[in-house]
Design a protein around this motif. Structure first.
Motif, PDB file in Angstrom:
ATOM      1  N   ILE A 333      38.532  23.704 -73.163  1.00 59.70           N
ATOM      2  CA  ILE A 333      38.647  25.252 -72.229  1.00 59.70           C
ATOM      3  C   ILE A 333      36.743  25.219 -71.559  1.00 59.70           C
ATOM      4  O   ILE A 333      35.880  25.245 -70.700  1.00 59.70           O
ATOM      5  CB  ILE A 333      38.520  26.253 -72.806  1.00 59.70           C
ATOM      6  N   ILE A 334      35.798  25.094 -73.313  1.00 62.54           N
ATOM      7  CA  ILE A 334      34.768  25.603 -73.074  1.00 62.54           C
ATOM      8  C   ILE A 334      33.604  24.362 -71.861  1.00 62.54           C
ATOM      9  O   ILE A 334      33.115  24.319 -70.739  1.00 62.54           O
ATOM     10  CB  ILE A 334      33.847  25.043 -74.019  1.00 62.54           C
ATOM     11  N   GLN A 335      34.509  23.004 -72.296  1.00 58.53           N
ATOM     12  CA  GLN A 335      33.672  22.196 -71.069  1.00 58.53           C
ATOM     13  C   GLN A 335      34.044  22.832 -69.363  1.00 58.53           C
ATOM     14  O   GLN A 335      33.436  22.465 -68.823  1.00 58.53           O
ATOM     15  CB  GLN A 335      34.465  20.936 -71.129  1.00 58.53           C
ATOM     16  N   PHE A 336      35.221  22.699 -69.240  1.00 57.15           N
ATOM     17  CA  PHE A 336      35.771  23.238 -68.093  1.00 57.15           C
ATOM     18  C   PHE A 336      35.069  24.198 -67.547  1.00 57.15           C
ATOM     19  O   PHE A 336      34.623  24.221 -66.511  1.00 57.15           O
ATOM     20  CB  PHE A 336      37.682  23.268 -68.157  1.00 57.15           C
ATOM     21  N   LEU A 337      34.877  25.470 -68.621  1.00 56.95           N
ATOM     22  CA  LEU A 337      33.537  27.069 -68.214  1.00 56.95           C
ATOM     23  C   LEU A 337      32.343  26.700 -68.083  1.00 56.95           C
ATOM     24  O   LEU A 337      31.914  27.055 -66.940  1.00 56.95           O
ATOM     25  CB  LEU A 337      34.091  27.919 -69.132  1.00 56.95           C
ATOM     26  N   THR A 338      32.200  25.481 -68.506  1.00 56.92           N
ATOM     27  CA  THR A 338      30.606  25.081 -68.387  1.00 56.92           C
ATOM     28  C   THR A 338      30.696  24.483 -66.771  1.00 56.92           C
ATOM     29  O   THR A 338      29.693  24.937 -66.235  1.00 56.92           O
ATOM     30  CB  THR A 338      30.438  24.220 -69.169  1.00 56.92           C
ATOM     31  N   GLU A 339      31.523  23.564 -66.855  1.00 57.38           N
ATOM     32  CA  GLU A 339      31.275  22.981 -64.736  1.00 57.38           C
ATOM     33  C   GLU A 339      31.551  23.902 -64.657  1.00 57.38           C
ATOM     34  O   GLU A 339      30.953  24.367 -63.042  1.00 57.38           O
ATOM     35  CB  GLU A 339      32.196  22.491 -65.121  1.00 57.38           C
ATOM     36  N   SER A 340      32.088  25.623 -64.773  1.00 59.19           N
ATOM     37  CA  SER A 340      32.471  26.396 -63.818  1.00 59.19           C
ATOM     38  C   SER A 340      30.955  27.605 -63.838  1.00 59.19           C
ATOM     39  O   SER A 340      30.229  27.273 -62.811  1.00 59.19           O
ATOM     40  CB  SER A 340      33.728  27.161 -64.086  1.00 59.19           C
ATOM     41  N   LEU A 341      30.416  27.901 -64.559  1.00 59.64           N
ATOM     42  CA  LEU A 341      29.425  28.278 -65.007  1.00 59.64           C
ATOM     43  C   LEU A 341      28.133  27.455 -64.615  1.00 59.64           C
ATOM     44  O   LEU A 341      27.268  28.311 -63.448  1.00 59.64           O
ATOM     45  CB  LEU A 341      28.777  28.100 -66.858  1.00 59.64           C
ATOM     46  N   LEU A 342      28.049  26.150 -64.122  1.00 62.03           N
ATOM     47  CA  LEU A 342      27.172  25.785 -64.175  1.00 62.03           C
ATOM     48  C   LEU A 342      26.890  25.202 -61.958  1.00 62.03           C
ATOM     49  O   LEU A 342      25.663  25.953 -61.875  1.00 62.03           O
ATOM     50  CB  LEU A 342      26.513  24.091 -64.119  1.00 62.03           C
ATOM     51  N   LEU A 343      28.124  25.387 -61.557  1.00 59.47           N
ATOM     52  CA  LEU A 343      28.628  25.436 -60.094  1.00 59.47           C
ATOM     53  C   LEU A 343      28.201  26.905 -60.024  1.00 59.47           C
ATOM     54  O   LEU A 343      27.416  26.923 -58.172  1.00 59.47           O
ATOM     55  CB  LEU A 343      30.121  25.148 -59.752  1.00 59.47           C
ATOM     56  N   THR A 344      28.653  27.612 -60.135  1.00 61.16           N
ATOM     57  CA  THR A 344      28.217  28.911 -60.490  1.00 61.16           C
ATOM     58  C   THR A 344      26.547  29.497 -60.083  1.00 61.16           C
ATOM     59  O   THR A 344      26.263  30.189 -59.178  1.00 61.16           O
ATOM     60  CB  THR A 344      29.299  30.098 -60.972  1.00 61.16           C
ATOM     61  N   MET A 345      25.702  29.373 -61.033  1.00 58.88           N
ATOM     62  CA  MET A 345      24.276  29.095 -61.052  1.00 58.88           C
ATOM     63  C   MET A 345      23.610  28.270 -60.211  1.00 58.88           C
ATOM     64  O   MET A 345      22.729  29.512 -59.377  1.00 58.88           O
ATOM     65  CB  MET A 345      24.262  28.225 -62.412  1.00 58.88           C
ATOM     66  N   VAL A 382      22.441  42.708 -64.760  1.00 53.17           N
ATOM     67  CA  VAL A 382      23.541  42.923 -63.753  1.00 53.17           C
ATOM     68  C   VAL A 382      24.203  41.696 -63.332  1.00 53.17           C
ATOM     69  O   VAL A 382      24.824  40.678 -62.968  1.00 53.17           O
ATOM     70  CB  VAL A 382      23.206  43.840 -61.980  1.00 53.17           C
ATOM     71  N   VAL A 383      23.282  40.420 -62.567  1.00 51.12           N
ATOM     72  CA  VAL A 383      23.795  39.471 -61.989  1.00 51.12           C
ATOM     73  C   VAL A 383      23.902  38.712 -63.184  1.00 51.12           C
ATOM     74  O   VAL A 383      24.899  37.587 -63.006  1.00 51.12           O
ATOM     75  CB  VAL A 383      21.778  38.979 -61.370  1.00 51.12           C
ATOM     76  N   ILE A 384      23.485  38.240 -64.296  1.00 53.32           N
ATOM     77  CA  ILE A 384      23.646  37.487 -65.990  1.00 53.32           C
ATOM     78  C   ILE A 384      25.675  37.680 -65.856  1.00 53.32           C
ATOM     79  O   ILE A 384      26.082  36.678 -65.830  1.00 53.32           O
ATOM     80  CB  ILE A 384      22.676  37.752 -66.362  1.00 53.32           C
ATOM     81  N   GLY A 385      25.444  39.356 -66.165  1.00 53.35           N
ATOM     82  CA  GLY A 385      26.718  39.920 -66.445  1.00 53.35           C
ATOM     83  C   GLY A 385      27.680  39.324 -65.088  1.00 53.35           C
ATOM     84  O   GLY A 385      28.789  38.636 -65.255  1.00 53.35           O
ATOM     85  N   CYS A 386      27.716  39.479 -64.141  1.00 52.08           N
ATOM     86  CA  CYS A 386      28.023  39.294 -62.636  1.00 52.08           C
ATOM     87  C   CYS A 386      28.502  37.626 -62.894  1.00 52.08           C
ATOM     88  O   CYS A 386      29.736  37.347 -62.551  1.00 52.08           O
ATOM     89  CB  CYS A 386      27.555  39.638 -61.715  1.00 52.08           C
ATOM     90  N   LEU A 387      27.405  36.611 -62.679  1.00 48.56           N
ATOM     91  CA  LEU A 387      27.554  35.020 -62.854  1.00 48.56           C
ATOM     92  C   LEU A 387      28.638  35.003 -64.234  1.00 48.56           C
ATOM     93  O   LEU A 387      29.432  34.730 -63.731  1.00 48.56           O
ATOM     94  CB  LEU A 387      26.304  34.911 -62.972  1.00 48.56           C
ATOM     95  N   PHE A 388      28.873  35.438 -65.416  1.00 50.44           N
ATOM     96  CA  PHE A 388      29.568  35.330 -65.820  1.00 50.44           C
ATOM     97  C   PHE A 388      30.937  35.900 -66.380  1.00 50.44           C
ATOM     98  O   PHE A 388      32.250  35.163 -65.905  1.00 50.44           O
ATOM     99  CB  PHE A 388      29.125  35.575 -66.935  1.00 50.44           C
ATOM    100  N   ILE A 389      31.383  37.331 -65.265  1.00 48.47           N
ATOM    101  CA  ILE A 389      32.340  37.523 -64.902  1.00 48.47           C
ATOM    102  C   ILE A 389      33.498  36.571 -63.143  1.00 48.47           C
ATOM    103  O   ILE A 389      34.240  35.857 -63.505  1.00 48.47           O
ATOM    104  CB  ILE A 389      32.690  38.572 -64.476  1.00 48.47           C
ATOM    105  N   ILE A 390      32.097  35.509 -62.174  1.00 48.28           N
ATOM    106  CA  ILE A 390      32.792  35.041 -61.480  1.00 48.28           C
ATOM    107  C   ILE A 390      33.028  33.753 -62.013  1.00 48.28           C
ATOM    108  O   ILE A 390      34.138  33.338 -61.773  1.00 48.28           O
ATOM    109  CB  ILE A 390      31.716  34.991 -60.530  1.00 48.28           C
TER     110      ILE A 390
END
Length: 790
Positions: A333-345, A382-390
């Motif tokens: 789960i952490i691996q896939f969320l890391t991938e998602s976070l990287l794409l989001t950033m 706010v941006v950092i919080g929204c990025l984690f939510i997204i």
């Protein structure tokens, strides 16, 4: 460990570069739209809140009972301002104010028409704009004084230091001393101006204005601002001011009208009064676009979910192997969320750049002055919080879905896809339902604007021009009018207290035939010169026009006024206004002088011999406009050399009445296009995935004789069905909201069935274009290569 997660995530992104680009593009556009809307919404909510103690500042309004309906007017009288100042101890400051308009300021050879106002001496104690030079206590001690903004001071004198205590000639009549310089009024101020002159100046130079203003509560041509004392609430003041006009009149039973206050923090967003109460005017649009911004972002996140879960079979064996060698579900789960976070950033970086590039154009479109708050700590928080939510919203489902695969089944080549396929279809339906609803909204808004534009206005504004009168023009009005007509520049000339496209003054009628006991009627009041109706192109319904400039005992009503007064055969009947008797000479047809979306305002016209503040002139039809303007400039400079010649075309002023609706329509169209584009990106990716998944099936079908059209139908029909379902869902939802929106307009278009059919056809056409590329590409591929591939 974190470094390892990031490396693997980056490698997986590069290995699926096509899908990664689709994901990043969709998310970036969704974030960009959300950022733009968020900045705009924050700007709207910030109106007037920059002023100290804004919570204690109010605007005075008056409610009138009109045949059971309560009408609200912002126009008030000087007498009311005096009564509030002397009789209500809970009010700390009162300032009457003229409406913000152009006056000419002269300094040496410089002469500028600038927007400003004339206000009570306590205006800066109510609107506490910061002073750069001077202070609020001393600024208006002298009647012959003026306070400038920094920008205006620089325009006139070079800088604020050079401006203080210097003189400015006001309307070429008197010299005023600059006693204060304030910071420029921000763009998020409802009450905007470049300078203020104290009302004591007007009373000193023309005492009759004050005498007339204090003589009656019916002379409503001002606005009043008040500030309550510290600790005093509106609830404490409301009962005391409600009937203050009637108590002054000595008639406590006359309850047809009453005074109310509107708090400053509601001036901008709560501009629509219904039955005496302020309701969400502009606020309804702010909320609507807040929802649209959120929907566009959700559509982008849905793309991410769909494209990630659609490719789950590509990652299934990876998950199986990882689990087989000991990886825990939490680590996956952490691996896939890391991938998602990287794409989001990555998407946010592009969204940030897109926003920087689009912000100037967006400001032009919305007529705003919004800037990127890149130096604001809370913005980034706010941006950092929204990025984690997204990340959680967009990557959460794929992460939990992929990490839940059974390693034994996966490594055997068997894993469930039915549930995820159903979920993808539901998400596509949600995407396109939102997009189709936006398309429908755009069409209805456009039709509503066109419907109002095509509505007969009741007068002829083509080639009608207006210029603000000044002392020189008023003195030379007769010869000016004669010269404009004799030289063939204008076919008719007149003056009025209001421009042709507005009503600046409302007043009460004292008496009329059939008046009920204690009944009060207030209506638009316009003082005009002769030839007014000829100049503006209004036609008489019955009776006659004013015969000449001396026809000062006659009054002309419009049709709405006659209806309001319940008069039968009105011509020749008598009315009383400001304690003088007038004979109704005629009835003019209604003209839409205030709003093209509402009925014509009841209005009465009085002829006066003196020229009024707005000069109106109709250009001759046989002359080119630009040639006429050259001649007009020479003539106006001859009769008023101290004033720059400025003019306005009345048809352009009328067109500004559609600005809000046109802005809403443009924004709706823009965001509908963005949402459709994002949805199509997802559809494009899903079509590519389906074509890839069914590659061998397509190859076999082609070997057995399937045509390109049959393969196209095979791959496209499911997507078209999903979009059709979306259209069916969007139709009743959008009808409900648009029907309620149209109820805000008295003159409105009906929502026909053709709008929904057209929107559905447009959505289906876009879908066909999007899916066809992948479908046709798969249909024309060589089946031999497909069947050889393992």
């Amino acid at each position: 460990m974190l470094r390892n997660y990031i490396k693997i995530a980056w490698r997986n992104i590069l290995n699926s570069i096509g899908y990664s680009i689709l994901n990043v593009t969709g998310l970036a556009i969704g974030m960009c739209v959300t950022l733009l809307i968020s900045f705009w919404v924050h700007h709207q909510y910030s109106f007037d809140k920059f002023l100290p103690e804004y919570q204690s500042v109010y605007r005075v309004q008056r409610n009138f009972n009109s045949n059971g309906d309560t009408l609200t007017f912002a126009t008030t009288s000087l007498k009311l301002a005096d009564a509030l100042r002397t009789q209500i101890p809970e009010i700390q400051y009162v300032a009457e104010s003229d409406w913000v308009r152009n006056h000419v300021l002269l300094v040496g050879t410089k002469k500028l028409y600038v927007n400003g106002t004339i206000a009570g001496t306590d205006i800066f104690k109510i609107l506490q704009h910061p002073f750069v030079k001077g202070n609020a206590d001393a600024a208006f001690k002298d009647a012959y004084s003026i306070v400038l903004t920094q920008s205006l001071a620089k325009s006139l004198f070079g800088n604020e230091d050079a401006a203080i205590n210097k003189t400015v000639r006001f309307d070429n009549a008197h010299d005023l001393t600059v006693t204060g310089i304030i910071k420029d009024v921000p763009s998020n101020a409802t009450f905007r101006f470049d300078y203020i002159v104290p009302s004591s100046y007007i009373y000193a130079t023309n005492p009759q204005i004050k005498i007339d203003g204090l003589s009656s509560f019916s002379n409503n041509n001002l606005q009043i601002l008040v500030k309550l004392k510290p600790g005093v609430s509106y609830e404490q003041v409301a009962p005391k001011i409600r009937n203050i006009e009637h108590i002054e009149k000595g008639n406590t039973n006359a309850m047809n009208s009453y005074v109310i206050l509107q708090p400053m923090d509601r001036w901008h967003l709560y501009s629509n009064y219904i039955n005496g109460k302020d309701t969400a005017g502009f606020l309804s649009y702010v909320k609507m676009f807040s929802i649209i911004g959120l929907l566009v972002l959700i559509i982008a996140c849905i793309n991410f979910i769909n494209l990630t879960t659609a490719r789950s079979d590509k990652r299934a064996k990876e998950v199986g192997v990882r689990k087989a060698v000991g990886s825990q579900k939490k680590q996956l789960i952490i691996q896939f969320l890391t991938e998602s976070l990287l794409l989001t950033m990555i998407a946010f970086v592009f969204a940030f750049l897109f926003t920087l590039l689009l912000l100037p154009a967006f400001n032009t479109l919305t007529q705003s002055h919004i800037s990127m708050p890149a130096d604001n700590f809370y913005f980034w928080l706010v941006v950092i919080g929204c990025l984690f939510i997204i990340t959680l919203f967009a990557g959460g489902r794929p992460a939990f879905h992929l990490s839940s695969f059974n390693p034994v089944k996966v490594l055997k080549g068997s894993f469930p896809t039915g549930h995820s396929s159903f979920s993808r279809k539901m998400l596509v339906i949600i995407q396109f339902s939102c997009s189709v609803a936006l398309i429908i909204s755009t069409i209805i808004i456009y039709r509503q604007i066109q419907y109002a534009k095509n509505r007969p206005s009741g007068y002829s504004l083509s080639r009608l021009m207006s210029t603000n009168m000044n002392d020189n023009l008023q003195k030379n009005f007769a010869v000016l009018k004669n010269e404009l007509i004799s030289k063939g520049i204008a076919s008719s000339v007149s003056t009025a207290t209001s421009p042709a496209t507005d009503i600046w003054w409302h007043s009460d009628i004292d008496n009329w035939p059939g008046k009920n006991a204690a009944e009060t009627v207030e209506m638009g009041t316009i003082l005009v010169s002769e030839d007014y109706f000829k100049t503006v192109g209004m036609n008489m319904q019955e009776g006659r026009d004013f015969s000449n400039a001396a026809d000062t005992t006659s009054v002309i009503f419009n049709e709405a006024a006659i209806k309001r007064l319940r008069l039968k055969n009105p011509v020749g009947q008598k009315i009383t206004w400001q304690e003088k008797n007038y004979t109704i000479a005629g009835v003019v047809k209604d003209a839409l002088m205030v709003s093209p979306f509402k009925p014509a305002d009841p209005t009465m016209f009085f002829c006066v011999p003196e020229p009024q503040g707005n000069l109106l002139y109709k250009l001759s039809a046989n002359k080119e406009t630009h040639h006429s303007i050259v001649q007009l400039t020479e003539i106006f400079n001859k009769y008023a050399p101290a004033y720059p010649y400025e003019y306005a075309f009345s048809d352009q002023q009328y067109a500004t009445k559609f600005n809000l609706e046109q802005l809403i329509g443009k924004l709706a169209a823009l965001f509908a296009a963005f949402s459709i584009f994002i949805s199509c990106l997802g559809l494009f990716g899903l079509a590519a995935y389906v074509a890839e998944q069914r590659r061998k099936e397509i190859g076999i079908r082609k070997v057995l004789g399937a045509s390109v059209r049959q393969v196209w139908v095979l791959l496209s029909k499911d997507f078209l069905l999903l979009v059709l379902i979306s259209c069916l869902i969007a139709t009743p939802v959008s009808f409900y909201f648009l029907h309620n929106w149209l109820l805000n307009y008295d003159y409105r278009v009906s929502i026909g069935f053709s709008v929904f059919v057209l929107s559905a056809l447009l959505a289906l056409s876009i879908t066909i274009l999007t899916v066809s590329f992948q479908s046709i590409k798969a249909a024309i591929a060589n089946p031999v290569k497909s069947l050889r591939t393992e």
